[in-house]
Design a protein around this motif. Structure first.
Motif, PDB file in Angstrom:
ATOM      1  N   ALA A 279     -11.896  37.257   0.739  1.00 27.88           N
ATOM      2  CA  ALA A 279     -12.709  36.060   0.949  1.00 27.88           C
ATOM      3  C   ALA A 279     -13.051  35.436  -0.398  1.00 27.88           C
ATOM      4  N   VAL A 280     -12.861  34.120  -0.503  1.00 24.81           N
ATOM      5  CA  VAL A 280     -13.022  33.407  -1.771  1.00 24.81           C
ATOM      6  C   VAL A 280     -13.873  32.164  -1.547  1.00 24.81           C
ATOM      7  N   LEU A 281     -14.686  31.814  -2.562  1.00 25.49           N
ATOM      8  CA  LEU A 281     -15.476  30.588  -2.514  1.00 25.49           C
ATOM      9  C   LEU A 281     -15.506  29.972  -3.901  1.00 25.49           C
ATOM     10  N   SER A 282     -15.390  28.648  -3.958  1.00 24.67           N
ATOM     11  CA  SER A 282     -15.429  27.965  -5.246  1.00 24.67           C
ATOM     12  C   SER A 282     -16.531  26.915  -5.259  1.00 24.67           C
TER      13      SER A 282
ATOM     14  N   SER B 223     -10.892  23.990 -17.445  1.00 24.69           N
ATOM     15  CA  SER B 223     -10.079  22.827 -17.807  1.00 24.69           C
ATOM     16  C   SER B 223     -10.564  21.557 -17.126  1.00 24.69           C
ATOM     17  N   GLY B 224     -11.660  21.691 -16.368  1.00 20.90           N
ATOM     18  CA  GLY B 224     -12.195  20.532 -15.673  1.00 20.90           C
ATOM     19  C   GLY B 224     -11.463  20.182 -14.397  1.00 20.90           C
ATOM     20  N   GLN B 225     -10.632  21.098 -13.890  1.00 24.03           N
ATOM     21  CA  GLN B 225      -9.849  20.885 -12.678  1.00 24.03           C
ATOM     22  C   GLN B 225     -10.407  21.730 -11.533  1.00 24.03           C
ATOM     23  N   PRO B 226     -10.137  21.328 -10.297  1.00 24.89           N
ATOM     24  CA  PRO B 226     -10.580  22.149  -9.164  1.00 24.89           C
ATOM     25  C   PRO B 226      -9.977  23.555  -9.236  1.00 24.89           C
ATOM     26  N   TRP B 227     -10.736  24.539  -8.801  1.00 25.13           N
ATOM     27  CA  TRP B 227     -10.225  25.914  -8.773  1.00 25.13           C
ATOM     28  C   TRP B 227      -9.049  26.007  -7.809  1.00 25.13           C
ATOM     29  N   ARG B 228      -8.048  26.774  -8.202  1.00 26.85           N
ATOM     30  CA  ARG B 228      -6.874  26.971  -7.370  1.00 26.85           C
ATOM     31  C   ARG B 228      -6.734  28.439  -6.970  1.00 26.85           C
TER      32      ARG B 228
ATOM     33  N   SER C  29      -2.350  23.181   9.861  1.00 27.10           N
ATOM     34  CA  SER C  29      -3.021  22.090  10.557  1.00 27.10           C
ATOM     35  C   SER C  29      -3.150  20.893   9.619  1.00 27.10           C
ATOM     36  N   PRO C  30      -3.374  19.704  10.154  1.00 28.33           N
ATOM     37  CA  PRO C  30      -3.553  18.531   9.289  1.00 28.33           C
ATOM     38  C   PRO C  30      -4.709  18.702   8.303  1.00 28.33           C
ATOM     39  N   GLN C  31      -5.755  19.385   8.715  1.00 25.78           N
ATOM     40  CA  GLN C  31      -6.904  19.588   7.833  1.00 25.78           C
ATOM     41  C   GLN C  31      -6.552  20.476   6.642  1.00 25.78           C
ATOM     42  N   PHE C  32      -5.667  21.443   6.856  1.00 20.52           N
ATOM     43  CA  PHE C  32      -5.264  22.324   5.761  1.00 20.52           C
ATOM     44  C   PHE C  32      -4.392  21.575   4.761  1.00 20.52           C
ATOM     45  N   ALA C  33      -3.568  20.680   5.252  1.00 20.11           N
ATOM     46  CA  ALA C  33      -2.636  19.952   4.392  1.00 20.11           C
ATOM     47  C   ALA C  33      -3.354  19.198   3.293  1.00 20.11           C
ATOM     48  N   ALA C  34      -4.620  18.813   3.531  1.00 21.87           N
ATOM     49  CA  ALA C  34      -5.374  18.075   2.527  1.00 21.87           C
ATOM     50  C   ALA C  34      -5.684  18.916   1.292  1.00 21.87           C
ATOM     51  N   PHE C  35      -5.665  20.249   1.437  1.00 24.34           N
ATOM     52  CA  PHE C  35      -5.961  21.146   0.316  1.00 24.34           C
ATOM     53  C   PHE C  35      -4.700  21.631  -0.393  1.00 24.34           C
ATOM     54  N   LEU C  36      -3.554  21.440   0.227  1.00 27.89           N
ATOM     55  CA  LEU C  36      -2.313  22.033  -0.259  1.00 27.89           C
ATOM     56  C   LEU C  36      -1.848  21.359  -1.547  1.00 27.89           C
ATOM     57  N   ILE C  37      -1.414  22.187  -2.500  1.00 25.39           N
ATOM     58  CA  ILE C  37      -0.812  21.686  -3.737  1.00 25.39           C
ATOM     59  C   ILE C  37       0.678  21.552  -3.489  1.00 25.39           C
ATOM     60  N   LYS C  38       1.174  20.364  -3.595  1.00 25.60           N
ATOM     61  CA  LYS C  38       2.597  20.132  -3.337  1.00 25.60           C
ATOM     62  C   LYS C  38       3.440  20.794  -4.417  1.00 25.60           C
ATOM     63  N   GLN C  39       4.476  21.472  -4.008  1.00 28.11           N
ATOM     64  CA  GLN C  39       5.344  22.192  -4.942  1.00 28.11           C
ATOM     65  C   GLN C  39       6.217  21.216  -5.739  1.00 28.11           C
TER      66      GLN C  39
ATOM     67  N   GLN D 232       3.107  32.348  -1.335  1.00 27.39           N
ATOM     68  CA  GLN D 232       3.628  31.555  -0.227  1.00 27.39           C
ATOM     69  C   GLN D 232       3.229  30.088  -0.363  1.00 27.39           C
ATOM     70  N   ALA D 233       1.976  29.833  -0.771  1.00 28.85           N
ATOM     71  CA  ALA D 233       1.480  28.461  -0.917  1.00 28.85           C
ATOM     72  C   ALA D 233       0.272  28.473  -1.835  1.00 28.85           C
ATOM     73  N   ARG D 234      -0.038  27.301  -2.432  1.00 29.93           N
ATOM     74  CA  ARG D 234      -1.183  27.166  -3.323  1.00 29.93           C
ATOM     75  C   ARG D 234      -2.093  26.056  -2.816  1.00 29.93           C
ATOM     76  N   VAL D 235      -3.404  26.255  -3.020  1.00 31.89           N
ATOM     77  CA  VAL D 235      -4.364  25.243  -2.591  1.00 31.89           C
ATOM     78  C   VAL D 235      -5.415  25.016  -3.670  1.00 31.89           C
ATOM     79  N   GLU D 236      -6.009  23.836  -3.651  1.00 29.96           N
ATOM     80  CA  GLU D 236      -7.199  23.531  -4.441  1.00 29.96           C
ATOM     81  C   GLU D 236      -8.374  23.518  -3.491  1.00 29.96           C
ATOM     82  N   LEU D 237      -9.408  24.313  -3.803  1.00 30.11           N
ATOM     83  CA  LEU D 237     -10.472  24.530  -2.834  1.00 30.11           C
ATOM     84  C   LEU D 237     -11.501  23.404  -2.753  1.00 30.11           C
ATOM     85  N   HIS D 238     -11.767  22.723  -3.873  1.00 29.72           N
ATOM     86  CA  HIS D 238     -12.733  21.620  -3.868  1.00 29.72           C
ATOM     87  C   HIS D 238     -14.077  22.040  -3.257  1.00 29.72           C
TER      88      HIS D 238
END
Length: 344
Positions: free
Chosen positions: A209-212, A218-223, A334-344, A237-243
Motif C-alpha cells: 500500500a502506497v500514498l503520496s 525534482s518537483g515532479q509528481p511521485w511515480r 478503467s477510464p479512471q485509471f488511465a488518467a494516472f498512467l504514464i505513457k511508455q 508492467q506499468a507506471r503511474v503518477e499518483l498526484h
C-alpha cells in the motif's frame, strides 16, 4: 505430500518504488525504512534535513508498532485478538482507529457483495494463512462448511456514540481479520504523522500500500510502478503518477504454498470457502486513501476479471487488472485509471 512455503514478505513486491525516477537528487530526499506487520515500510521525503532522520524513524516505528499491537491477529494480546477471543455479544469498546477501519471494511464489503470480507478469518486460518499452521492435507468439505458458518459481515456492527466507539458481534465465534486492510490503514496513518511533523512532500508505503503527497525532490509528481505478476522476475508492467493519491495491489502470485500438487493462494473466496483459482492474478486500485485502495483491491481479486471490470465501471474506480491467459499476461484498465498512467 511435502509442502513448499513460498510465503515471501509483502514488501513493495506488488508495487515497486522507482528509486531512480521518483526521488530526484539523493541529497534532497530523505529515505527511511523498517519492518512492521510482517512486511516492510518505506518513507521517502523531499526537502527534509538529514538531521531529522533519527527522530523521524523513532516516531514512525513507534506509531507502526502501536498499529500492529491494535490490529494484529498474530499477537494474542492485540485489541483485535481480544475482540476475537471474547465470545460475548455485548458491544466492546475500541479506538476510533479500529472503528474507522472496520467501517470502511464493511462499506467495501457490501459494495463487493461480500467478496471483501473481514470475517473470513476462520477460513484464512483453516487454509494456513493465519496464526495457525498450514494443513497437512486439503481441508474437507465438512471443515470448510464449519469455518464458513462462523463468517458473515451481517454479524458485525460498528456503534458510534458521543462517548466512544464499539464493535459488536451477534455470532460468538466470529473472527475478524484486518490483514487485508492493515497495510493501507498504516500507510494513511504514517501520512498523517508526517503532516503533523510539517512534512508535505512524501511517498509512504507499508507492504503493497502506497500514498503520496506533494512532489519529489525534482518537483515532479511521485511515480510508482506496478510489478509484472510473477514471482520469477522483478519486472515492471506499468507506471503511474499518483498526484496525491493512494495505490494498492493485491495479487495471487507471491503469497502461496503447494499442497497436494496444487498452488494454494492466500486470497480466500468467502462464497466458496476456498482459495481463488480464476485467471485474475493482480488487481491494482488508485483511490483517495491507501485504506480504500487496499480494501477494493482484495475484493476485486476475489471477484475475478469479468465481475471486477463490471464493478470498477459501476463504481467509477481507478482499476488496473492483470489476467493470465496461457503463458501471457493480459491487462485491462478503467477510464479512471488511465488518467494516472504514464505513457511508455
Amino acid at each position: 505430500m511435502m509442502r513448499i512455503q513460498i510465503n515471501l514478505p509483502l514488501v513493495v513486491l506488488a508495487m515497486f518504488l522507482l528509486a531512480g525516477c521518483d526521488q530526484g537528487s539523493p541529497s534532497q530526499t530523505l529515505v527511511l525504512e523498517g519492518k512492521t506487520m510482517g512486511t516492510v515500510w518505506r518513507v521517502s521525503m523531499a526537502g527534509v534535513e538529514a538531521g531529522r532522520k533519527i527522530a523521524l524513524r523513532q516516531a514512525i516505528q513507534k506509531q507502526l508498532d502501536a498499529d500492529d499491537a491494535e490490529l494484529s491477529t498474530w499477537k494474542p494480546d492485540s485489541t483485535l485478538s481480544r475482540f476475537n477471543q471474547n465470545q460475548r455479544r455485548e458491544p466492546q469498546p475500541v479506538s476510533a482507529n479500529m472503528a474507522d477501519i472496520v467501517t470502511e471494511a464493511l462499506r467495501i464489503g457490501h459494495k463487493t457483495s461480500g467478496a471483501m470480507n473481514i470475517t473470513v478469518g476462520p477460513l484464512v486460518n483453516l487454509w494456513g494463512f493465519g496464526p495457525d499452521r498450514q494443513p497437512a492435507r486439503t481441508p474437507s468439505e465438512a471443515q470448510i462448511a464449519a469455518a464458513k458458518a462462523l463468517t458473515g459481515l451481517q454479524h458485525l456492527r460498528v456503534l458510534q456514540g458521543v462517548d466512544g466507539q464499539w464493535l459488536q458481534k451477534d455470532l460468538p465465534g466470529l473472527y475478524v481479520d484486518l490483514s487485508t486492510l492493515g497495510e493501507g490503514f498504516a500507510t494513511d496513518h504514517l501520512a498523517r504523522l508526517l503532516e503533523q511533523q510539517g512534512i508535505s512532500n512524501y511517498l509512504v508505503s507499508v507492504g503493497g500500500a502506497v500514498l503520496s503527497r506533494g512532489n519529489n525532490a525534482s518537483g515532479q509528481p511521485w511515480r510508482v510502478a506496478i510489478q509484472k505478476p510473477t514471482d520469477r522476475e522483478n519486472a515492471v508492467q506499468a507506471r503511474v503518477e499518483l498526484h496525491g493519491h493512494g495505490i494498492s495491489t493485491a495479487g495471487s502470485y507471491r503469497n502461496y504454498y503447494e499442497l497436494d500438487g496444487k498452488r494454494i493462494s492466500h486470497i480466500i473466496d468467502p462464497a466458496t470457502g476456498r482459495p481463488i483459482e480464476h485467471r485474475l492474478v493482480s488487481a491494482t486500485v488508485i483511490a483517495t486513501t491507501a485504506l480504500e485502495a487496499d480494501g477494493w483491491d482484495t475484493g476485486l481479486m476475489v471477484l475475478g476479471s469479468e465481475k471486477a471490470k463490471a464493478l470498477a465501471l459501476k463504481e467509477h474506480l481507478a482499476v488496473y487488472l492483470i489476467s493470465k491467459q496461457g503463458d501471457q499476461f493480459v491487462s485491462w484498465m478503467s477510464p479512471q485509471f488511465a488518467a494516472f498512467l504514464i505513457k511508455q
